[in-house]
Structures are given as C-alpha cells and as structure tokens.
Design an enzyme around this catalytic site. Structure first.
Site, PDB file in Angstrom:
ATOM      1  CD  GLU A  25      -2.909   1.512   0.670  1.00 29.48           C
ATOM      2  OE1 GLU A  25      -2.157   1.646  -0.432  1.00 29.48           O
ATOM      3  OE2 GLU A  25      -4.029   1.555   1.035  1.00 29.48           O
ATOM      4  CG  ASP A  26      -0.928   4.907  -1.493  1.00 29.35           C
ATOM      5  OD1 ASP A  26      -1.712   4.161  -0.780  1.00 29.35           O
ATOM      6  OD2 ASP A  26      -1.459   5.344  -2.681  1.00 29.35           O
ATOM      7  CG  ASP A  68      -5.262   9.837   6.114  1.00 27.22           C
ATOM      8  OD1 ASP A  68      -4.465  10.367   6.680  1.00 27.22           O
ATOM      9  OD2 ASP A  68      -6.365  10.156   5.599  1.00 27.22           O
ATOM     10  CG  PHE A 106      -3.180  15.744   0.536  1.00 27.24           C
ATOM     11  CD1 PHE A 106      -4.023  14.551   0.580  1.00 27.24           C
ATOM     12  CD2 PHE A 106      -2.626  16.150  -0.730  1.00 27.24           C
ATOM     13  CE1 PHE A 106      -4.442  13.876  -0.600  1.00 27.24           C
ATOM     14  CE2 PHE A 106      -3.073  15.501  -1.966  1.00 27.24           C
ATOM     15  CZ  PHE A 106      -3.991  14.198  -1.742  1.00 27.24           C
ATOM     16  CG  ASP A 166      -4.354  10.777  -7.131  1.00 27.76           C
ATOM     17  OD1 ASP A 166      -4.390  10.234  -5.903  1.00 27.76           O
ATOM     18  OD2 ASP A 166      -5.446  11.273  -7.319  1.00 27.76           O
ATOM     19  NE  ARG A 203      -2.668   8.310  -9.870  1.00 28.14           N
ATOM     20  CZ  ARG A 203      -3.505   7.827  -8.462  1.00 28.14           C
ATOM     21  NH1 ARG A 203      -2.736   7.385  -7.564  1.00 28.14           N
ATOM     22  NH2 ARG A 203      -4.795   7.838  -8.553  1.00 28.14           N
ATOM     23  NE  ARG A 236      13.871   9.786 -10.519  1.00 27.60           N
ATOM     24  CZ  ARG A 236      14.296   8.741 -11.145  1.00 27.60           C
ATOM     25  NH1 ARG A 236      13.506   9.133 -12.440  1.00 27.60           N
ATOM     26  NH2 ARG A 236      14.778   7.752 -10.958  1.00 27.60           N
TER      27      ARG A 236
HETATM   28  P1  5GP Z   1      -7.170   5.312   4.755  1.00 27.17           P
HETATM   29  O1  5GP Z   1      -8.163   4.581   4.202  1.00 27.17           O
HETATM   30  O2  5GP Z   1      -6.023   4.900   5.634  1.00 27.17           O
HETATM   31  O3  5GP Z   1      -7.839   6.971   5.502  1.00 27.17           O
HETATM   32  O4  5GP Z   1      -6.746   6.329   3.516  1.00 27.17           O
HETATM   33  C1  5GP Z   1      -5.915   5.372   2.533  1.00 27.17           C
HETATM   34  C2  5GP Z   1      -6.016   5.877   1.045  1.00 27.17           C
HETATM   35  O5  5GP Z   1      -6.111   7.019   1.111  1.00 27.17           O
HETATM   36  C3  5GP Z   1      -4.482   5.585   0.484  1.00 27.17           C
HETATM   37  O6  5GP Z   1      -4.404   4.438  -0.241  1.00 27.17           O
HETATM   38  C4  5GP Z   1      -4.487   6.919  -0.283  1.00 27.17           C
HETATM   39  O7  5GP Z   1      -4.906   6.454  -1.811  1.00 27.17           O
HETATM   40  C5  5GP Z   1      -5.500   7.822   0.021  1.00 27.17           C
HETATM   41  N1  5GP Z   1      -4.712   8.801   0.918  1.00 27.17           N
HETATM   42  C6  5GP Z   1      -4.648   8.878   2.310  1.00 27.17           C
HETATM   43  N2  5GP Z   1      -3.633   9.824   2.646  1.00 27.17           N
HETATM   44  C7  5GP Z   1      -3.003  10.570   1.474  1.00 27.17           C
HETATM   45  C8  5GP Z   1      -2.379  11.605   1.320  1.00 27.17           C
HETATM   46  O8  5GP Z   1      -1.634  12.213   2.175  1.00 27.17           O
HETATM   47  N3  5GP Z   1      -2.208  11.826  -0.273  1.00 27.17           N
HETATM   48  C9  5GP Z   1      -2.767  11.206  -1.034  1.00 27.17           C
HETATM   49  N4  5GP Z   1      -2.595  11.413  -2.504  1.00 27.17           N
HETATM   50  N5  5GP Z   1      -3.543  10.136  -1.030  1.00 27.17           N
HETATM   51  C10 5GP Z   1      -3.811   9.791   0.550  1.00 27.17           C
END
Ligand code: 5GP
Length: 195
Positions: A113-114, A117, A166, A173, A179, A182
């Site tokens: 996972e990226d 949050d 964020f 993105d 996206r 780098r």
């Molecule tokens: P969660 O469900 O843990 O609140 O959020 C997870 C997903 O929300 C991540 O896979 C990502 O797609 C998006 N996300 C959460 N925080 C960020 C952020 O700071 N930047 C971006 N671009 N996406 C985020």
C-alpha cells in the site's frame, strides 16, 4: 520509528497543481534508500514462501515496482483497486473498483500500500481477505500518518512515519495528478508553518 522530517539542506522546491502548492518533502534517493532496507527484510522473511503480493491501486504501483526490483522476491503479483479519497479529503467510504483475482486461501499474502491515513481502507480490505483464510497476511506501506490513524492497522514493513499532511508524488495523486513525480511533496499551507 521517528517521524520523518526533511533534512535542513533539502532544496526548497515547489510544484503547483490546480490552486494548490506542494513543497518537496521526501526526495527520491531517501525513498530508494529506505526501500532497499525494507526489501532486504522482505527477501529474508519470504525466502522459499512464494507469497501472493497484492498491490493496492493506483497509488502503490511505483512502490511495488521498486520493492520488487530491489528484493528480487519470488512471488505472484495481483492488484486490487480501493478508493476512499476525494481531492485531499478521506470520504470514509471504501470503494472496491477492481478485485484481486487470485485464490488467497492458504497463501502467504503481502499487501503493498502507498499510505495508511485513517486505516479505514486497509481495515476494510484485511477483514475481507481474512474471510478467505490466507495462511498469513502482512502489510508493506511506504507511508503512515500515526496522528490520523483510527483503526488498529499494523504495518510490518514501513517506509516512513509522516505528520498529518496531504502528500503527493511517487504514485500518490492529487485528483489524478502528480503520480509520476520521483519525489514526495507535501501540501504547503500557510497555517501549518511551512512558508
Ligand atoms: P485511509 O483509508 O487509511 O484513510 O486512506 C488510505 C488511502 O487514502 C490511501 O491508499 C491513499 O489512496 C489515500 N490517501 C491517504 N492519505 C493521502 C495523502 O496524503 N495523499 C494522497 N495522495 N492520498 C492519500
């Protein structure tokens, strides 16, 4: 693990997307150095196990690619598309746009996972995977925002803990932009003292 703070000598560099300005936060080389450490660990832990590696689209695609190259891990790859964000805000609802096709039963599953949050997305998905009785489930995530976490998510292979800002770049993105950067950038807001 300490929260990541950019080094004092990091060049001040901005990108603009829509009305928002983002500031350089984690440079490419720092990301790659950390991925090398995670990859060595993953390679050791999964030696001879032929794991099923499930990448969460779209954001984790660059992380998956660099992890795979650095670890040269033997395993299968699958993809799932999970969405919970609109713009810079979590909606709280998880949408599964595309499901992983592989049979998970009795497999050693590694989710890639990226960013974690609130943890809502992975809480939803890990619960769902467990119903299919995998042998094990572990999680690799490049970024974690501990201050935002609302669900009991444990990251087995974590790149960086970051503050609750964020971020974009390196797969992440802002409304589908950014996206391909780098480096990772953070939202530059006057009221969080970044100017
Ligand atoms: P969660 O469900 O843990 O609140 O959020 C997870 C997903 O929300 C991540 O896979 C990502 O797609 C998006 N996300 C959460 N925080 C960020 C952020 O700071 N930047 C971006 N671009 N996406 C985020």
């Amino acid at each position: 693990m300490q929260t990541f703070h950019p080094p004092a000598n990091l060049p001040t560099q901005y990108v603009k997307m829509g009305e928002l300005r983002f500031r350089l936060f984690i440079p490419d080389q720092t990301i790659q150095d950390r991925i090398k450490v995670l990859s060595d660990q993953i390679k050791k832990d999964y030696a001879g196990k032929n794991p099923l590696i499930i990448c969460v689209l779209k954001g984790a695609i660059l992380f998956l690619s660099d992890l795979m190259k650095a670890s040269e891990i033997e395993g299968q790859i699958d993809f799932v598309r999970l969405t919970s964000y609109e713009g810079t805000v979590s909606t709280g609802n998880v949408t599964e746009g595309m499901s992983a096709a592989s049979n998970v039963k009795d497999r050693d599953v590694l989710i890639v996972e990226d960013i974690v949050d609130t943890g809502n997305t992975l809480n939803y998905y890990i619960k769902k995977l467990k119903e299919q009785e995998p042998k094990s489930i572990k999680l690799a995530a490049l970024l974690l925002k501990p201050e935002a976490l609302k669900f009991p998510i444990e990251v087995d292979y974590l790149g960086f803990k970051i503050p609750n800002f964020f971020v974009v770049g390196y797969g992440l993105d802002y409304n589908e932009e950014g996206r391909g950067f780098r480096d990772i950038y953070q939202l530059d807001l006057p009221d969080v003292g970044l100017k």
